[in-house]
Design a protein around this motif. Structure first.
Motif, PDB file in Angstrom:
ATOM      1  N   ILE A 321      36.194  41.356  57.730  1.00 53.49           N
ATOM      2  CA  ILE A 321      36.189  42.549  56.883  1.00 53.49           C
ATOM      3  C   ILE A 321      36.992  42.302  55.615  1.00 53.49           C
ATOM      4  CG2 ILE A 321      36.843  44.977  56.739  1.00 53.49           C
ATOM      5  CD1 ILE A 321      36.477  45.103  59.810  1.00 53.49           C
ATOM      6  N   MET A 322      38.132  41.692  55.761  1.00 52.86           N
ATOM      7  CA  MET A 322      38.958  41.401  54.591  1.00 52.86           C
ATOM      8  C   MET A 322      38.219  40.535  53.578  1.00 52.86           C
ATOM      9  SD  MET A 322      41.803  43.033  55.094  1.00 52.86           S
ATOM     10  CE  MET A 322      42.889  42.298  53.866  1.00 52.86           C
ATOM     11  N   GLN A 323      37.327  39.659  54.079  1.00 51.28           N
ATOM     12  CA  GLN A 323      36.551  38.786  53.209  1.00 51.28           C
ATOM     13  C   GLN A 323      35.350  39.487  52.586  1.00 51.28           C
ATOM     14  OE1 GLN A 323      35.563  34.943  55.006  1.00 51.28           O
ATOM     15  NE2 GLN A 323      37.239  35.248  56.453  1.00 51.28           N
ATOM     16  N   GLY A 324      35.004  40.697  53.069  1.00 50.06           N
ATOM     17  CA  GLY A 324      33.897  41.424  52.463  1.00 50.06           C
ATOM     18  C   GLY A 324      32.835  41.923  53.418  1.00 50.06           C
ATOM     19  N   ALA A 325      33.015  41.747  54.728  1.00 52.84           N
ATOM     20  CA  ALA A 325      32.016  42.190  55.690  1.00 52.84           C
ATOM     21  C   ALA A 325      32.041  43.709  55.854  1.00 52.84           C
ATOM     22  CB  ALA A 325      32.246  41.522  57.043  1.00 52.84           C
ATOM     23  N   VAL A 326      30.883  44.257  56.227  1.00 47.80           N
ATOM     24  CA  VAL A 326      30.773  45.670  56.590  1.00 47.80           C
ATOM     25  C   VAL A 326      30.618  45.742  58.106  1.00 47.80           C
ATOM     26  CG1 VAL A 326      29.439  47.787  56.355  1.00 47.80           C
ATOM     27  CG2 VAL A 326      29.712  46.258  54.390  1.00 47.80           C
ATOM     28  N   VAL A 327      31.516  46.462  58.763  1.00 52.02           N
ATOM     29  CA  VAL A 327      31.513  46.590  60.218  1.00 52.02           C
ATOM     30  C   VAL A 327      31.458  48.066  60.572  1.00 52.02           C
ATOM     31  CG1 VAL A 327      32.818  46.202  62.343  1.00 52.02           C
ATOM     32  CG2 VAL A 327      32.771  44.438  60.564  1.00 52.02           C
ATOM     33  N   MET A 328      30.523  48.414  61.458  1.00 56.29           N
ATOM     34  CA  MET A 328      30.388  49.805  61.887  1.00 56.29           C
ATOM     35  C   MET A 328      30.565  49.912  63.386  1.00 56.29           C
ATOM     36  SD  MET A 328      27.564  52.720  61.063  1.00 56.29           S
ATOM     37  CE  MET A 328      26.273  52.368  62.228  1.00 56.29           C
ATOM     38  N   GLY A 329      31.299  50.949  63.807  1.00 59.61           N
ATOM     39  CA  GLY A 329      31.467  51.199  65.222  1.00 59.61           C
ATOM     40  C   GLY A 329      32.783  51.882  65.505  1.00 59.61           C
ATOM     41  N   LEU A 351      45.971  46.048  65.833  1.00 64.31           N
ATOM     42  CA  LEU A 351      44.823  45.671  65.009  1.00 64.31           C
ATOM     43  C   LEU A 351      43.930  46.870  64.721  1.00 64.31           C
ATOM     44  CD1 LEU A 351      44.017  42.251  66.680  1.00 64.31           C
ATOM     45  CD2 LEU A 351      44.565  42.574  64.261  1.00 64.31           C
ATOM     46  N   VAL A 352      43.730  47.729  65.718  1.00 66.29           N
ATOM     47  CA  VAL A 352      42.920  48.941  65.515  1.00 66.29           C
ATOM     48  C   VAL A 352      43.523  49.801  64.413  1.00 66.29           C
ATOM     49  CG1 VAL A 352      42.310  51.156  66.562  1.00 66.29           C
ATOM     50  CG2 VAL A 352      41.856  49.030  67.792  1.00 66.29           C
ATOM     51  N   SER A 353      44.828  49.955  64.443  1.00 67.53           N
ATOM     52  CA  SER A 353      45.486  50.748  63.397  1.00 67.53           C
ATOM     53  C   SER A 353      45.292  50.121  62.025  1.00 67.53           C
ATOM     54  CB  SER A 353      46.981  50.871  63.723  1.00 67.53           C
ATOM     55  OG  SER A 353      47.658  51.573  62.700  1.00 67.53           O
ATOM     56  N   GLU A 354      45.349  48.792  61.959  1.00 65.30           N
ATOM     57  CA  GLU A 354      45.188  48.104  60.677  1.00 65.30           C
ATOM     58  C   GLU A 354      43.752  48.159  60.172  1.00 65.30           C
ATOM     59  OE1 GLU A 354      48.678  44.785  61.673  1.00 65.30           O
ATOM     60  OE2 GLU A 354      46.558  44.227  61.677  1.00 65.30           O
ATOM     61  N   ILE A 355      42.789  48.144  61.093  1.00 64.38           N
ATOM     62  CA  ILE A 355      41.372  48.095  60.689  1.00 64.38           C
ATOM     63  C   ILE A 355      40.818  49.494  60.438  1.00 64.38           C
ATOM     64  CG2 ILE A 355      39.042  47.463  61.426  1.00 64.38           C
ATOM     65  CD1 ILE A 355      40.370  45.190  63.075  1.00 64.38           C
ATOM     66  N   TRP A 356      40.951  50.384  61.406  1.00 68.73           N
ATOM     67  CA  TRP A 356      40.310  51.698  61.297  1.00 68.73           C
ATOM     68  C   TRP A 356      41.187  52.701  60.556  1.00 68.73           C
ATOM     69  CZ3 TRP A 356      38.620  48.395  64.995  1.00 68.73           C
ATOM     70  CH2 TRP A 356      37.242  48.341  65.238  1.00 68.73           C
ATOM     71  N   VAL A 359      40.149  56.413  60.126  1.00 65.37           N
ATOM     72  CA  VAL A 359      38.715  56.606  60.409  1.00 65.37           C
ATOM     73  C   VAL A 359      38.550  56.980  61.877  1.00 65.37           C
ATOM     74  CG1 VAL A 359      36.476  55.474  60.574  1.00 65.37           C
ATOM     75  CG2 VAL A 359      37.947  55.046  58.595  1.00 65.37           C
ATOM     76  N   ASN A 360      37.958  58.149  62.128  1.00 63.17           N
ATOM     77  CA  ASN A 360      37.777  58.626  63.506  1.00 63.17           C
ATOM     78  C   ASN A 360      36.331  58.940  63.852  1.00 63.17           C
ATOM     79  OD1 ASN A 360      37.344  61.006  62.086  1.00 63.17           O
ATOM     80  ND2 ASN A 360      39.347  61.881  62.619  1.00 63.17           N
ATOM     81  N   GLY A 361      35.411  58.751  62.893  1.00 61.59           N
ATOM     82  CA  GLY A 361      33.997  58.988  63.160  1.00 61.59           C
ATOM     83  C   GLY A 361      33.578  60.437  63.061  1.00 61.59           C
ATOM     84  N   THR A 362      34.515  61.326  62.766  1.00 59.76           N
ATOM     85  CA  THR A 362      34.186  62.751  62.634  1.00 59.76           C
ATOM     86  C   THR A 362      34.639  63.266  61.266  1.00 59.76           C
ATOM     87  OG1 THR A 362      36.243  63.275  63.823  1.00 59.76           O
ATOM     88  CG2 THR A 362      34.199  63.236  65.114  1.00 59.76           C
ATOM     89  N   THR A 363      35.954  63.457  61.104  1.00 60.69           N
ATOM     90  CA  THR A 363      36.440  63.960  59.818  1.00 60.69           C
ATOM     91  C   THR A 363      36.511  62.872  58.754  1.00 60.69           C
ATOM     92  OG1 THR A 363      38.739  63.615  60.523  1.00 60.69           O
ATOM     93  CG2 THR A 363      37.762  65.788  60.929  1.00 60.69           C
ATOM     94  N   SER A 368      37.647  51.482  52.961  1.00 67.72           N
ATOM     95  CA  SER A 368      37.632  50.112  52.470  1.00 67.72           C
ATOM     96  C   SER A 368      38.814  49.362  53.055  1.00 67.72           C
ATOM     97  CB  SER A 368      37.699  50.090  50.940  1.00 67.72           C
ATOM     98  OG  SER A 368      36.558  50.716  50.378  1.00 67.72           O
ATOM     99  N   LEU A 369      38.610  48.082  53.315  1.00 68.56           N
ATOM    100  CA  LEU A 369      39.671  47.219  53.820  1.00 68.56           C
ATOM    101  C   LEU A 369      39.468  45.845  53.215  1.00 68.56           C
ATOM    102  CD1 LEU A 369      42.119  46.861  55.717  1.00 68.56           C
ATOM    103  CD2 LEU A 369      40.503  46.152  57.495  1.00 68.56           C
ATOM    104  N   GLY A 370      40.428  45.398  52.389  1.00 69.41           N
ATOM    105  CA  GLY A 370      40.222  44.149  51.681  1.00 69.41           C
ATOM    106  C   GLY A 370      38.993  44.257  50.801  1.00 69.41           C
ATOM    107  N   LYS A 371      38.089  43.298  50.920  1.00 68.72           N
ATOM    108  CA  LYS A 371      36.836  43.319  50.166  1.00 68.72           C
ATOM    109  C   LYS A 371      35.706  43.997  50.939  1.00 68.72           C
ATOM    110  CE  LYS A 371      37.861  38.977  47.739  1.00 68.72           C
ATOM    111  NZ  LYS A 371      37.384  37.583  47.497  1.00 68.72           N
ATOM    112  N   GLY A 372      35.979  44.393  52.203  1.00 68.17           N
ATOM    113  CA  GLY A 372      34.928  44.936  53.052  1.00 68.17           C
ATOM    114  C   GLY A 372      35.082  46.407  53.349  1.00 68.17           C
ATOM    115  N   ARG A 373      34.298  46.872  54.315  1.00 67.65           N
ATOM    116  CA  ARG A 373      34.310  48.286  54.667  1.00 67.65           C
ATOM    117  C   ARG A 373      34.220  48.447  56.179  1.00 67.65           C
ATOM    118  NH1 ARG A 373      30.161  51.903  51.625  1.00 67.65           N
ATOM    119  NH2 ARG A 373      31.463  53.471  52.627  1.00 67.65           N
ATOM    120  N   VAL A 374      34.798  49.570  56.646  1.00 61.77           N
ATOM    121  CA  VAL A 374      34.741  49.956  58.051  1.00 61.77           C
ATOM    122  C   VAL A 374      34.046  51.308  58.123  1.00 61.77           C
ATOM    123  CG1 VAL A 374      36.064  50.455  60.129  1.00 61.77           C
ATOM    124  CG2 VAL A 374      36.891  48.734  58.508  1.00 61.77           C
ATOM    125  N   LEU A 375      33.004  51.414  58.959  1.00 61.40           N
ATOM    126  CA  LEU A 375      32.245  52.649  59.127  1.00 61.40           C
ATOM    127  C   LEU A 375      32.289  53.071  60.594  1.00 61.40           C
ATOM    128  CD1 LEU A 375      29.003  51.619  57.161  1.00 61.40           C
ATOM    129  CD2 LEU A 375      31.107  52.583  56.213  1.00 61.40           C
TER     130      LEU A 375
END
Length: 480
Positions: A321-329, A351-356, A359-363, A368-375
């Motif tokens: 993700i930091m390199q630019g990947a888009v990860v959803m889940g 790690l969950v705290s650092e990545i998500w 983001v809780n999937g509702t509100t 964005s994280l680094g060059k990537g995104r978390v959905l």
């Protein structure tokens, strides 16, 4: 058995023997082998002996610890079946100038993880029957394994059947065969062809499983028409690279025979399943896409709705993700393993705290994280629209027309299959730019230009009429 063939038959008399075949796994569950305790301890860092009563249904320590031990054991067995059995047979075969061919799935106790299991073989094959459901998951299992492990050819034990081996003919077989071409099969193995030593005894030597493709079949005089169609289709579908937008991670649990596409992928997009081994060792990020060494790439990695993941893999996903990947889940909660317990759980939470983050999937559904995104918490169409990923193919008809897309150095190759026993008129749209379409008929070999088409800034629309159960290639050639 292979060793006995090598021992008993002189090399000069076995020149045609090139491949060692491993058929679909159908020999029941596995849970032990020589030296297993020492190998397990070296792998997971703890002694499994105190936990062996768990195999008899007893709880050792706590239910959570007992479940974690069982998770480790099942994962360990899957790893050993892949590396020691499939990989071991491959290595031994190579020493004798042979290669391996494997159906990477099983029934009735399959102990492995289908992607990792298939990835250790030189070649991978699926399977489908002329009717029924067998093949509905096996071929996607085979093609995904081939794609993520860098193998071009994806075989299938094709047109298998039970009983009445002379009843079926190409028209009744074609629909399912074409369906599995669109799922990645590109090397047809007819099931079955049995050599017939004589013509005075008919129908001769045959099996009760499969369709008989030998000369005693009543339509054998038309066999060349059928096989030329298959050869042309296989050839075209081995060109270039498969085009997919999404990689669905199957999780680390074992045993596992297929993955899950959740959230469901909308029509017009393609996908592969992907596993932890490939994410850990073969994936890098280039221009926002997850790229494999062999050229396959994906715009998005979708995580399964599981509460567990090992911290080593989650750290790798964060790095992507930091390199630019888009990860959803959704965010996982803990490690599934007893290894490094409970420190591994703490690492996962960190790690969950650092990545998500929040983001809780509702509100909150993205960050964005680094060059990537978390959905999280989106349906796939919303996510793909957010990433500006248009459908690769839109049929613009309610009738079922399936497709697969391969990209080559000199153009784009789409295979379309009308799955209906009626004529279908459609105006499909293809995600290509600056190219002129041609139609290639795999039945006749005819190629002709399609001068009537329209193009906007994202897609080309081409009017087509497909005969009942017809399949065609639409090839876009690069122009100067």
């Amino acid at each position: 058995f292979m060793g006995q063939l090598l021992k008993r038959i002189p090399a000069a008399d076995r020149k045609t023997w090139k491949i060692v075949v491993e058929d679909s796994y159908e020999t029941g569950g596995q849970n032990w082998t020589d030296g297993m305790l020492d190998k397990f301890k070296a792998n997971y860092g703890y002694d499994p002996v105190p936990y062996l009563p768990v195999l008899q249904g007893e709880v050792v320590g706590t239910q959570d610890k007992s479940d974690r031990f069982l998770w480790d054991l099942r994962r360990f067995i899957a790893d050993r079946v892949a590396y020691d059995y499939v990989g071991g047979l491959r290595d031994v075969s190579h020493k004798h100038g042979l290669t391996t061919w494997l159906e990477n799935y099983g029934h009735w106790g399959f102990p492995g993880e289908f992607l990792q299991y298939g990835g250790q073989s030189d070649e991978i094959g699926g399977e489908f029957w002329s009717e029924g459901e067998l093949g509905n998951i096996e071929n996607r299992a085979a093609s995904s394994a081939a794609h993520i492990y860098g193998k071009t050819k994806v075989s299938a034990e094709s047109y298998t059947a039970g009983d009445q081996p002379y009843k079926r003919y190409p028209y009744v077989m074609k629909q399912r065969g074409d369906r599995f071409f669109t799922e990645g099969i590109n090397n047809t193995l007819l099931h079955v062809f049995i050599e017939q030593p004589s013509d005075d005894k008919v129908p001769g030597i045959n099996a009760n499983f499969g369709n008989e493709f030998n000369r005693h079949n009543t339509w054998f005089s038309y066999m060349n028409l059928f096989t030329m169609y298959l050869k042309r289709t296989n050839f075209m579908l081995q060109q270039g690279k498969y085009v997919a937008d999404v990689a669905y991670f199957i999780g680390e649990d074992a045993p596992k025979m297929t993955g899950v596409t959740d959230p469901a992928l909308p029509a017009g997009y393609s996908y592969d399943y992907i596993n932890a081994e490939v994410i850990n060792t073969r994936v890098k990020v280039v221009d926002g896409r997850l790229v494999l060494p062999d050229g396959m790439s994906y715009k998005m990695l979708v995580l399964p709705k599981l509460k567990t993941i090992r911290p080593e893999l989650l750290a790798k996903i964060k790095d992507l993700i930091m390199q630019g990947a888009v990860v959803m889940g959704p965010a996982p909660e803990r490690s599934p393993s007893l290894a490094n317990y409970p420190e591994a759980d703490s690492k996962v939470k960190k790690l969950v705290s650092e990545i998500w983050g929040d983001v809780n999937g509702t509100t909150l559904k993205s960050r964005s994280l680094g060059k990537g995104r978390v959905l999280s918490g989106m349906d796939m169409q919303t996510a793909l629209n957010d990433l500006d990923v248009a459908p690769d193919f839109t049929s613009n008809t309610k009738d079922q027309v399936l497709y697969i897309h391969r990209t080559a150095a000199d153009g784009e190759i789409y295979f379309l299959s009308n799955q209906n026993e009626k004529e279908v008129k459609l105006r499909p749209e293809f995600r290509v730019q600056g190219m002129h379409p041609e139609i290639w008929d795999p039945v006749t070999g005819e190629i002709r230009a399609l001068p009537e088409f329209t193009q906007d800034n994202k897609v080309v629309a081409v009017p087509l009429t497909l005969a009942p159960l017809q399949s065609v290639f639409i090839v876009f050639k690069k122009t100067s």
